[in-house]
Write an enzyme that holds these catalytic residues in place. Structure first.
Site, PDB file in Angstrom:
ATOM      1  N   CYS A 246     -23.303 -47.638 -45.566  1.00  0.00           N
ATOM      2  CA  CYS A 246     -23.972 -47.705 -45.760  1.00  0.00           C
ATOM      3  C   CYS A 246     -23.301 -45.893 -44.782  1.00  0.00           C
ATOM      4  CB  CYS A 246     -25.431 -47.565 -45.382  1.00  0.00           C
ATOM      5  SG  CYS A 246     -25.404 -49.415 -46.373  1.00  0.00           S
ATOM      6  N   ASP A 247     -23.217 -46.130 -43.996  1.00  0.00           N
ATOM      7  CA  ASP A 247     -22.975 -44.975 -42.345  1.00  0.00           C
ATOM      8  C   ASP A 247     -22.313 -44.498 -42.202  1.00  0.00           C
ATOM      9  OD1 ASP A 247     -25.842 -44.602 -43.024  1.00  0.00           O
ATOM     10  OD2 ASP A 247     -26.669 -46.258 -41.959  1.00  0.00           O
TER      11      ASP A 247
ATOM     12  N   CYS B 263     -25.083 -51.159 -41.021  1.00  0.00           N
ATOM     13  CA  CYS B 263     -24.231 -50.732 -42.090  1.00  0.00           C
ATOM     14  C   CYS B 263     -23.176 -50.072 -42.109  1.00  0.00           C
ATOM     15  CB  CYS B 263     -25.211 -50.604 -43.468  1.00  0.00           C
ATOM     16  SG  CYS B 263     -24.307 -50.345 -44.789  1.00  0.00           S
TER      17      CYS B 263
END
Ligand code: NDP
Length: 311
Positions: free
Chosen positions: A139-140, A136
């Protein structure tokens, strides 16, 4: 076999299911949440979460989900560690069978069973998960600011992830096993226009290499002639698709060609009146904890309204 009649049964305990539980409980119901096989959902397998609003500093995914569960319980939701194995949608109240042998009757159901990222299935991928391997970018990606990363895949997700990362990272290498992408043309054109994205066609990842600090390179194999190369990278984003956890609903609730539950845009009602759906089992585009939570809220409000109109 024990039988209970529930007003609102929530299937799944990720951010969609637990937010639905919080709203349903605060509306005076005592919703039952069946956690599913991965209590807390996909956030329980991530580490730092920096994009869930409300926290000044990064929080840990498992901690966030534990808090969400406690919040749901504190306002009156009941949580059971069980998973659904069958649904009878042709009777009302609906009947659900669980893995532990229970039969539950429910006047409304909120499905929030989520989805799972597909992984390459190589050993080193598991070894470095959370240490340079992610599924993701939203997200990261931030953790790889000004670094060099690779994205694996050739679909819409891979191209969108590569575009997203290109705004953060120094260089992005998209690695695809064929010599053409399946992503939409408009996305492809945006990708080709980006100066800091290069594409490695006809290659697949053989091994992810690293050390105690995390990932530092990839060993690739050509799908054309089997030749090997190694490239230096700091992070790898696997974007080869997701699978929604909806098999138990097949031929019962309308699913699209990728097995995501079909709801009308901006609604949570499914093809079966009284059954609602929220989160990643519906959403193949945004897939964020916060969007899933928002849909969970909507599903609870929709279920309450449906009960008021139909009971
Ligand atoms: P897709 O199934 O469309 O694409 C998966 C990609 O990963 C393919 O290019 C495939 O290669 C590759 N792949 C699959 N398995 C492997 C493997 N083991 N090793 C290497 N490569 C592999 O998945 P997406 O997640 O991209 O999209 C899923 C659905 O969601 C699609 O319908 C898509 O259109 C939709 N979507 C829409 C978005 C939007 O509208 N903005 C955004 C994101 C997704 P190959 O091509 O060779 O099969």
């Amino acid at each position: 076999m024990s039988t209970n009649i529930e007003n609102i049964l929530i299937i799944g305990s990720g951010s969609a299911g637990l937010t639905a539980a919080i709203y349903a409980a605060r509306a005076g119901f005592s919703p039952l949440v069946l956690t599913g096989i991965q209590p807390g959902g996909q956030l329980t397998i991530t580490t730092d979460v920096e994009n869930y609003p409300g926290f000044q500093d990064a929080v840990q995914g498992p901690w966030l989900m534990e808090q969400m569960q406690k919040q749901a319980e504190n306002v009156g939701a009941r949580i059971e560690y069980d998973l659904i194995v069958d649904l009878d949608k042709d009777v009302w109240p609906f009947k659900v069978k669980t893995d532990s042998g229970k039969e539950i009757q429910a006047e409304t159901i909120i499905i929030a069973t989520g989805a799972q990222a597909r992984w390459l299935g190589i050993e080193s991928e598991e070894k470095y998960n959370g240490k340079g391997v992610s599924a993701c970018a939203t997200c990261d990606g931030f953790f790889f600011k000004n670094k060099n990363v690779a994205v694996i895949g050739g679909g819409n997700t891979a191209v969108e992830e590569a575009l997203y990362l290109s705004n953060l990272c120094q260089n992005v290498t998209l690695i695809h096993r064929r010599d053409e992408l399946r992503a939409e043309k408009i996305l492809q054109n945006r990708l080709f226009d980006k100066k800091n994205i290069n594409i490695l066609w006809n290659n697949k990842v053989d091994e992810i290499l690293g050390d105690d600090f995390g990932v530092n390179s990839l060993k690739l194999i050509s799908t054309k002639d089997g030749s090997e190369t190694t490239i230096k990278i700091d992070g790898i984003f696997i974007a080869i698709g997701h699978d929604p956890s909806t098999l138990v609903f097949k031929n019962k609730i309308d699913l699209d060609q990728d097995n995501y539950i079909i709801t009308n845009l901006g609604e949570t009602a499914t093809s079966v009146p009284g059954i609602f759906a929220a989160g990643d089992c519906v959403d193949k585009i945004y897939r964020q904890a916060v969007t899933a939570a928002g849909m969970g809220c909507m599903a609870a409000l929709d279920a309450e309204k449906w009960l008021a109109n139909n009971k």
